[in-house]
Write a protein that holds these residues in place. Sequence first.
Motif, mmCIF file in Angstrom:
data_model
loop_
_atom_site.group_PDB
_atom_site.id
_atom_site.type_symbol
_atom_site.label_atom_id
_atom_site.label_comp_id
_atom_site.label_asym_id
_atom_site.label_seq_id
_atom_site.Cartn_x
_atom_site.Cartn_y
_atom_site.Cartn_z
ATOM 1 N N UNK A 82 19.062 13.438 -20.071
ATOM 2 C CA UNK A 82 18.935 13.213 -19.113
ATOM 3 C C UNK A 82 17.149 12.897 -19.387
ATOM 4 N N UNK A 116 8.461 25.460 -10.657
ATOM 5 C CA UNK A 116 9.901 26.359 -11.617
ATOM 6 C C UNK A 116 10.731 25.062 -12.206
ATOM 7 N N UNK A 164 12.001 25.493 -15.132
ATOM 8 C CA UNK A 164 13.508 25.316 -15.967
ATOM 9 C C UNK A 164 14.218 24.219 -16.498
ATOM 10 N N UNK A 191 13.450 24.301 -20.074
ATOM 11 C CA UNK A 191 14.467 25.187 -21.022
ATOM 12 C C UNK A 191 15.857 24.074 -21.660
ATOM 13 N N UNK A 192 16.178 23.661 -20.950
ATOM 14 C CA UNK A 192 17.549 22.973 -20.972
ATOM 15 C C UNK A 192 17.741 21.097 -22.502
ATOM 16 N N UNK A 193 18.446 22.066 -23.190
ATOM 17 C CA UNK A 193 17.996 20.756 -24.697
ATOM 18 C C UNK A 193 18.922 19.123 -23.939
ATOM 19 N N UNK A 194 19.119 19.133 -23.347
ATOM 20 C CA UNK A 194 20.015 18.311 -22.152
ATOM 21 C C UNK A 194 18.968 17.552 -21.998
ATOM 22 N N UNK A 251 14.991 32.722 -5.683
ATOM 23 C CA UNK A 251 15.719 32.609 -7.328
ATOM 24 C C UNK A 251 15.946 31.550 -7.012
ATOM 25 N N UNK A 300 15.313 27.659 -6.197
ATOM 26 C CA UNK A 300 15.641 26.998 -7.976
ATOM 27 C C UNK A 300 16.843 26.960 -8.436
ATOM 28 N N UNK A 352 18.805 23.280 -9.207
ATOM 29 C CA UNK A 352 19.002 22.757 -11.000
ATOM 30 C C UNK A 352 20.510 22.670 -10.643
ATOM 31 N N UNK A 353 21.098 23.792 -9.913
ATOM 32 C CA UNK A 353 23.026 23.174 -9.484
ATOM 33 C C UNK A 353 22.849 21.740 -9.373
ATOM 34 N N UNK A 377 21.863 19.154 -11.860
ATOM 35 C CA UNK A 377 23.047 19.436 -12.841
ATOM 36 C C UNK A 377 23.966 19.303 -12.459
ATOM 37 N N UNK A 378 24.887 19.301 -11.246
ATOM 38 C CA UNK A 378 26.492 18.797 -11.283
ATOM 39 C C UNK A 378 25.984 17.472 -10.178
ATOM 40 N N UNK A 388 28.511 26.573 -6.194
ATOM 41 C CA UNK A 388 26.882 28.070 -5.848
ATOM 42 C C UNK A 388 27.043 29.068 -6.016
ATOM 43 N N UNK A 442 22.692 35.457 -6.212
ATOM 44 C CA UNK A 442 22.089 35.943 -6.267
ATOM 45 C C UNK A 442 21.568 37.475 -5.303
#
Lengths: 349, 299
Positions: free
Chosen positions: A3, A17, A21, A24-27, A210, A213, A217-218, A221-222, A296, A299
């Motif tokens: 991406x 933030x 994050x 940290x995502x190798x994709x 959190x 964020x 990201x959700x 990502x989706x 989703x 937390x």
Amino acid sequence: MGRRVLVTGLSTFWGGRVAQALEADPDVDVIIGLDTREPTVKLERTEYVRSDENYSILSRIVKATGVDTIAHTFLVVDSTTMSSRAMHEINVIGTMNLFAAASAAGSTVRKVVVKSAALVYGSSPKDPYWFRETDRRVAPARTRVERSLLEVESYVRDFARDNPHVVLSLLRFCNVVGPDITTPLTRALRLPLVPKVAGYDPRFQLVHEDDVVAALLFAIDREVPGIYNVAGDGQIPWSEVMTIAGKRGIPMPPFGIGLATDPLQRLGLVDFAPEVIDLLKYGRGIDNRAFKDAGFAYEHTSAGAVEAFVQAMRLRDTVGSDEVDYRYEEDVETFFRHSPAVVRDTPPS
Amino acid sequence: MADEDATDEPQGPRTTTAEIVPLRLPPVADEEPEPLEDPRTGDVDEWGRSERVRALVRKAYDPMYRNWFRAEWDGLDKIPTEGGALLVANHAGAIPSDAPTIMHGVETELERPVYGLADHFFKSAPVVGTLWSRTGGVVAHPDNAYRLLHDQNQLVLVFPEGSKGPGKTYNERYRLRRFGRGGFVEIAMRAGVPIIPIAVVGAEESMPILFKVPSVARALGAPYFPVTANMALGPLGALIHFPAKFKLRVLDPVTFPDVEPDQPRYSRSRIMDESEAIRQQIQEALFDMLRQRRSVWFG
């Protein structure tokens, strides 16, 4: 092929933030962060690009980098932090340029995630207790931040209609609290006496930073096209928020607060956003079920978010700030990134 | 080539995020997630109702209910003890005494909460609005009613006459006003719950309106500003009800077995017909009860 993500507002809390994050995502192959100021958080491989506040260079960046995803986290939702004109430039003109770039001919952008706020619903006694994404606001928008966000959302709708091939997620967040974020509410809750409006005890809904964020990201990502409310479960009275925070309230007169605080605000003596006054009288609730149905998971509940914030404040009051101020050293970062002298790990596949 | 083609493909849902994003991005949950920690300190629910406050008010109001209004129910067993239901009643008295009486009666006899829908005017008033909300008042909004009835299976009380009911003068007593635009029928259809009509006798005489002062009402933003007979009792009299005998008759529940719930729209004519039929039922029950009433004060 990974991406390629563009984050607007890299030096804001959310931009930083989200970029952290994504790193940290190798994709994610490429992260480009855009802002007028240097980033305030530690970043390793995000490329920072300085821009003017209304992103006039955006279309060139999009074309040059071939990004496929834009995370638009730069919208200003706290009207006390800047002038009305600056806010208009950032929110309205910035978003306009963003969408112009994303919809330009040959654009590679396939996904846009916009961080908006539940402020667009307003706060009035006629409101439903739980706004759904499809509901229109009841009271007309009076404050400038609300008007500017509504204008932004109209651009978002136009863009979604004109570009059906782009997955567009618009997230509306309710009031955010958390250990690190500063908002009008967290500022109020850190005062020795917390302002409240005499005779009113509205229901509040809150969301943990959190979760915000994670929600962004959700959506990055989706595939979650559409508008979604993001808010913690449950609504709690403002008095209970104060109880959890262990604070006492200072009542303000129920009538004419705006009149009373406006001159003080002009003099810079108080820092009180007009949209907060309505909120302290009537509260606001938004229905978070659609985003949950999209998969989703939160937390924190509303009360849990307040509790987490309060615990972090207790720790901070005892041991002081646990974070070292980060200064973005452009030369050093460039050195680490590009110099052949630096030994690099092979990226995970 | 293959790679280039792939870039034009829309990004499909990916499955690897749970391990790599450090912010504990949760996977799409298949099973019921564990309940989150919710460090509440009070008992105010999402509607602003507090069972603790409500219990206190019940205690304080009980002597009023038993000895002042001497409320007497007929057919209380027609109100279901579980599941959502929409209670619909006639509305009267400058400061309506029927709402607290119905709510108190149902809550003590059936031991389940009742949420009372009312005009947003209450919510906008300081102090009164907060108290009203803590004792079970909810702003009358279709979404609120639907959530209470359908999602939470609660009892909801509504006065379809709105403020036109208590805002009528004494010479118009027990003549029902228009039942709004039938919104209560539409909500019951959408939520798939029965409507339970209630006819109330006594509220009209507990605080009769002699005449109204529209200019004051406009200035206050209130639906009406009444001059009541109770004001003759002195400055506090404006807030004290006369001890009229209360009789409440619960009518047969109205259901809509042929109507599918959760439709985006319902037939306007059907709604208006049902609304008018329920109004007629309550009106006839009122006339019947008034025929049998020997005394305003003793029933």
